[in-house]
Design a protein around this motif. Structure first.
Motif, PDB file in Angstrom:
ATOM      1  N   ASN A 181       0.859  -1.203   0.000  1.00 40.05           N
ATOM      2  CA  ASN A 181       0.000   0.000   0.000  1.00 40.05           C
ATOM      3  C   ASN A 181       0.888   1.244   0.000  1.00 40.05           C
ATOM      4  OD1 ASN A 181      -2.013  -1.887   0.326  1.00 40.05           O
ATOM      5  ND2 ASN A 181      -2.551  -1.299   2.409  1.00 40.05           N
TER       6      ASN A 181
ATOM      7  N   HIS B 161     -13.571  -8.894  -1.882  1.00 38.61           N
ATOM      8  CA  HIS B 161     -13.649  -7.675  -1.067  1.00 38.61           C
ATOM      9  C   HIS B 161     -13.420  -8.010   0.416  1.00 38.61           C
ATOM     10  CE1 HIS B 161     -15.100  -3.646  -0.011  1.00 38.61           C
ATOM     11  NE2 HIS B 161     -15.706  -4.243   0.998  1.00 38.61           N
TER      12      HIS B 161
ATOM     13  N   GLU C   3      -9.802  -9.006   1.114  1.00 37.42           N
ATOM     14  CA  GLU C   3      -8.854  -7.880   1.165  1.00 37.42           C
ATOM     15  C   GLU C   3      -9.003  -7.117   2.483  1.00 37.42           C
ATOM     16  OE1 GLU C   3      -6.370  -7.504  -1.272  1.00 37.42           O
ATOM     17  OE2 GLU C   3      -7.298  -9.462  -1.561  1.00 37.42           O
TER      18      GLU C   3
ATOM     19  N   GLU D   1      -7.071  -3.783   4.694  1.00 38.84           N
ATOM     20  CA  GLU D   1      -7.481  -2.680   3.805  1.00 38.84           C
ATOM     21  C   GLU D   1      -8.770  -2.051   4.295  1.00 38.84           C
ATOM     22  OE1 GLU D   1      -7.541  -1.977  -0.374  1.00 38.84           O
ATOM     23  OE2 GLU D   1      -6.439  -3.830  -0.669  1.00 38.84           O
TER      24      GLU D   1
ATOM     25  N   ARG E 192     -11.140   0.117   1.815  1.00 38.82           N
ATOM     26  CA  ARG E 192     -11.755  -0.445   0.601  1.00 38.82           C
ATOM     27  C   ARG E 192     -13.271  -0.286   0.669  1.00 38.82           C
ATOM     28  NH1 ARG E 192     -10.854  -3.944  -3.616  1.00 38.82           N
ATOM     29  NH2 ARG E 192      -8.609  -3.985  -3.244  1.00 38.82           N
ATOM     30  N   GLU E 193     -13.911  -0.013  -0.469  1.00 42.49           N
ATOM     31  CA  GLU E 193     -15.364   0.191  -0.485  1.00 42.49           C
ATOM     32  C   GLU E 193     -16.047  -0.760  -1.466  1.00 42.49           C
ATOM     33  OE1 GLU E 193     -16.007   4.367  -1.296  1.00 42.49           O
ATOM     34  OE2 GLU E 193     -14.785   4.961   0.446  1.00 42.49           O
TER      35      GLU E 193
ATOM     36  N   THR F 136     -15.830  -3.160  -6.446  1.00 41.52           N
ATOM     37  CA  THR F 136     -15.051  -2.927  -5.235  1.00 41.52           C
ATOM     38  C   THR F 136     -13.965  -1.914  -5.593  1.00 41.52           C
ATOM     39  OG1 THR F 136     -13.611  -3.911  -3.549  1.00 41.52           O
ATOM     40  CG2 THR F 136     -13.683  -5.031  -5.669  1.00 41.52           C
ATOM     41  N   TRP F 137     -13.693  -0.997  -4.675  1.00 35.86           N
ATOM     42  CA  TRP F 137     -12.747   0.095  -4.952  1.00 35.86           C
ATOM     43  C   TRP F 137     -11.750   0.219  -3.813  1.00 35.86           C
ATOM     44  CZ3 TRP F 137     -11.806   4.774  -2.300  1.00 35.86           C
ATOM     45  CH2 TRP F 137     -11.007   5.707  -2.985  1.00 35.86           C
ATOM     46  N   THR F 138     -10.479   0.364  -4.160  1.00 38.04           N
ATOM     47  CA  THR F 138      -9.457   0.671  -3.157  1.00 38.04           C
ATOM     48  C   THR F 138      -8.752   1.963  -3.572  1.00 38.04           C
ATOM     49  OG1 THR F 138      -7.367  -0.004  -2.173  1.00 38.04           O
ATOM     50  CG2 THR F 138      -7.834  -0.910  -4.330  1.00 38.04           C
TER      51      THR F 138
END
Ligand SMILES: Cc1cc2nc3c(=O)[nH]c(=O)nc-3n(C[C@H](O)[C@H](O)[C@H](O)COP(=O)(O)OP(=O)(O)OC[C@H]3O[C@@H](n4cnc5c(N)ncnc54)[C@H](O)[C@@H]3O)c2cc1C
Length: 461
Positions: free
Chosen positions: A102, A143, A146, A151, A154-155, A175-177
Motif C-alpha cells: 500500500n 472484497h 482484502e 485494507e 476499501r469500499e 469494489t474500490w481501493t
C-alpha cells in the motif's frame, strides 16, 4: 492500426536513443542485469543509500524494452503470492507485506515528483467490477478477503453507485481501493533511467548478458566483474544459461483506442480515472489515458512453446479481436471506435505464482521478480528489499523491516520441462475462458469447479 512497435506508450512518447554498449571487460561494486523497473529502482535505491558505490546496469536492448515499457499502467497494491505467504509464514507476515505494498504506491508517486519524472500519474484508486452472478460472488469474497488483510479503506458499491463512477454494461457491483494510480509506463521507465544515470550509475544498452555466474555477468562484448550480480530479467529470464525453467514467460496483450470524443466520455463517465478491472477468470484491465483513450489488456496467446519471447510486441489478430470484443461488451457506445495500437509483452511466472526477492550471501547472486501481472508497484518494493539485502550482506547496514518480509529468500521449484509446461498453461487458459463463458450463459453464481481445477494444475493454489 499499429501492431507492435514495442507499445503504444513508446510510439506515443518516442523510442529512446539507445545508450552506448559495453566495450570490453569492466568491474563494478554491483552489476544489475536488466533495465526495467526492478533493475532501475534497485540501482536508484542502492546509489541513494551509498553514493560511492560503482553500479553498472546491463540492458539487452534499451531501458523499458520489457514489460516496464508495455504494461497497463496500473500502479497498485496487488502482490503475487500474498495468500501463499500467509499460509507459509502466518497472517501477520502477509499483512506486513500488504501494508508495505500500500505504501509503495505512494513511494513511487513521491519519487517521481522528487525526480521530476512526468509520467501522467493520477491517483484515482482501483475499481473492479462484476458483470455476472458468479463474478458478483467472487467480487464479494474478494472484497472481504482484502479487508482481512488490513485494507480498511476499501469500499463496495452496488449497481447504482458503480454506474455513478463508470457505466460498464451489465455491471452489478464493484469494489474500490484508494491504493492505486494510473500512469504512463514508458514515461516512468524513461524518467527513472535518466534519474539513475544522473546519480552516477553506468547504463550500457544493446548489451545482452548471456550468462550470469558468481561475481560475473558475461556478454559478447566483455565480462563485468562485481561482488554482487543482480538478475532483474523477469519474463526474459528463461533465455539466460541455466534459467530455462525458472520463471515461465507468459504473454499479456493490450489495445489502445483513438482518443474518444466528449460525447463518448459523457456516455461512459469514468471521471475519477480509476484503473478498471473485472472479476472474470481471464480478467481484463484498463485505464483512461492522459490523452483520453482507453488502453485495455487481457491474456492473449498466453505462452509460447519452449519459453520463447517476442521481438517487438506484435500480437496475434485473434487477440486484438478478442480485446476489442471485451471493450465493446463493457462500453457498447464504443461499437464503432477505431483501435489505434495493439501490442504485447511478457510477464514472469514462478511455479508457485509468488513474487520473490533473494540474495545468496555465498555467491553474491541476487534476483527479484516473478510478479506475474502485478509488477509496476511491486518492482519498487522488491528493489528496496534487494537493496536492503545487499547492504545487510555487505555489512553496510543491519536487518530492516523489508529484509524481514516473507518474500525475502523464498525458494520455489522449477517448472516442468516441455511439452508439459506448454500443455499446462494452454490448458489453464482454455479452461478459464470456458468457465467465463459458462458463467455468462448460465448465470450460475456458484464458484466454477473448472477454474478451481485450472488453478490447481497451474500451481496457483
Ligand atoms: C502487457 C502487460 C501489461 C501489464 N500490466 C500491468 C499493470 O497494469 N500493473 C502491474 O502492476 N503490472 C503489469 N504488468 C507487469 C509489469 O509490467 C511487470 O511486472 C514489470 O514491468 C516487471 O519489471 P521488471 O523490471 O522486473 O521486468 P522487465 O520490465 O521485463 O525488464 C526486464 C529487462 O531486462 C532486460 N533483459 C532481459 N534479459 C536480459 C539479458 N539477458 N541481458 C540484458 N538485459 C536483459 C529486458 O530487455 C528488459 O528491459 C504488465 C505486463 C505486461 C506484459
Amino acid at each position: 492500426m499499429v501492431n507492435g512497435g514495442i507499445s503504444f506508450w513508446f510510439a506515443d512518447d518516442g523510442l529512446p536513443v539507445v545508450r552506448e554498449p559495453l566495450t570490453g571487460d569492466a568491474s563494478a561494486d554491483v552489476v544489475i542485469v536488466g533495465g526495467g523497473y526492478t533493475g532501475l529502482w534497485t540501482a536508484y535505491y542502492l546509489k541513494k543509500a551509498a553514493p560511492s558505490l560503482r553500479i553498472t546496469v546491463l540492458e539487452q536492448k534499451f531501458c523499458g524494452y520489457g514489460a516496464s515499457g508495455r504494461n497497463g499502467g496500473w500502479l497498485y497494491n496487488g502482490v503475487a503470492g500474498r495468500d501463499r505467504y500467509a499460509k507459509l509464514h502466518g497472517h501477520e507476515a502477509a499483512v506486513r507485506l500488504q501494508r508495505a505494498m500500500n505504501d509503495t504506491v505512494d513511494e513511487v508517486i513521491r519519487v517521481a515528483a522528487e525526480e521530476g519524472i512526468e509520467a501522467d500519474i493520477h491517483k484515482g484508486g482501483v475499481l473492479e467490477v462484476a458483470r455476472t452472478p458468479a463474478q458478483l460472488a467472487r467480487l464479494r469474497a474478494f472484497h472481504e478477503h482484502e479487508l482481512a488483510f488490513g485494507e480498511k479503506d476499501r469500499e463496495l458499491y452496488g449497481a447504482r453507485e458503480t454506474a455513478e463512477r463508470i457505466r460498464v454494461a451489465d455491471a452489478v457491483a464493484a469494489t474500490w481501493t484508494p491504493h492505486g494510480a494510473r500512469l504512463n509506463p514508458a514515461k516512468l521507465v524513461k524518467g527513472l533511467a535518466a534519474a539513475v544515470e544522473a546519480l552516477g550509475v553506468t547504463i550500457h544498452e544493446a548489451t545482452p548478458v548471456t550468462e550470469i555466474r558468481p561475481k560475473q555477468a558475461v556478454t559478447p562484448y566483455g565480462t563485468v566483474r562485481a561482488p554482487y550480480v543482480l538478475r532483474c530479467t523477469e519474463g526474459f529470464t528463461a533465455s539466460l544459461k541455466g534459467q530455462r525453467r525458472t520463471w515461465l514467460p507468459m504473454n499479456s496483450s493490450m489495445i489502445a483506442t483513438e482518443p474518444l470524443s466528449d460525447a463518448q466520455w459523457e456516455a461512459i463517465g469514468w471521471a475519477g480515472r480509476e484503473t478498471l478491472g473485472d472479476m472474470a477468470h481471464a480478467y481484463m484491465y484498463a485505464q483512461r489515458t492522459a490523452d483520453g483513450r482507453i488502453a485495455l489488456g487481457g491474456r492473449g496467446v498466453p505462452y509460447r512453446f519452449g519459453s520463447r519471447t517476442d521481438n517487438d510486441g506484435r500480437t496475434q489478430r485473434e487477440t486484438v479481436v478478442a480485446l476489442r470484443d471485451i471493450l465493446v461488451a463493457f462500453f457498447p457506445a464504443l461499437a464503432g471506435v477505431r483501435i489505434a495500437h495493439a501490442w504485447s509483452g511478457v510477464l514472469g511466472v514462478p511455479r508457485d505464482w509468488c513474487a520473490t526477492v533473494t540474495l545468496e550471501g555465498s555467491t553474491g547472486l541476487g534476483w527479484a521478480g516473478g510478479y506475474v501481472g502485478s509488477g509496476v508497484a511491486t518492482a519498487n518494493l522488491a528493489a528496496r528489499t534487494l537493496t536492503d539485502l545487499v547492504r545487510l550482506d555487505s555489512g553496510e547496514a543491519g536487518p530492516t523491516e523489508l529484509t524481514a518480509l516473507p518474500w525475502a529468500g523464498h525458494k520455489v521449484r522449477k517448472w516442468e520441462p516441455e511439452p508439459l509446461r506448454w500443455l499446462g498453461v494452454q490448458g489453464m487458459y482454455a479452461t478459464y475462458r470456458t468457465a467465463d463463458r459458462r458463467e455468462q450463459l448460465t448465470h450460475d453464481a456458484r464458484p466454477s469447479r473448472l477454474a478451481r481445477i485450472a488453478d490447481r494444475v497451474a500451481g496457483r493454489h
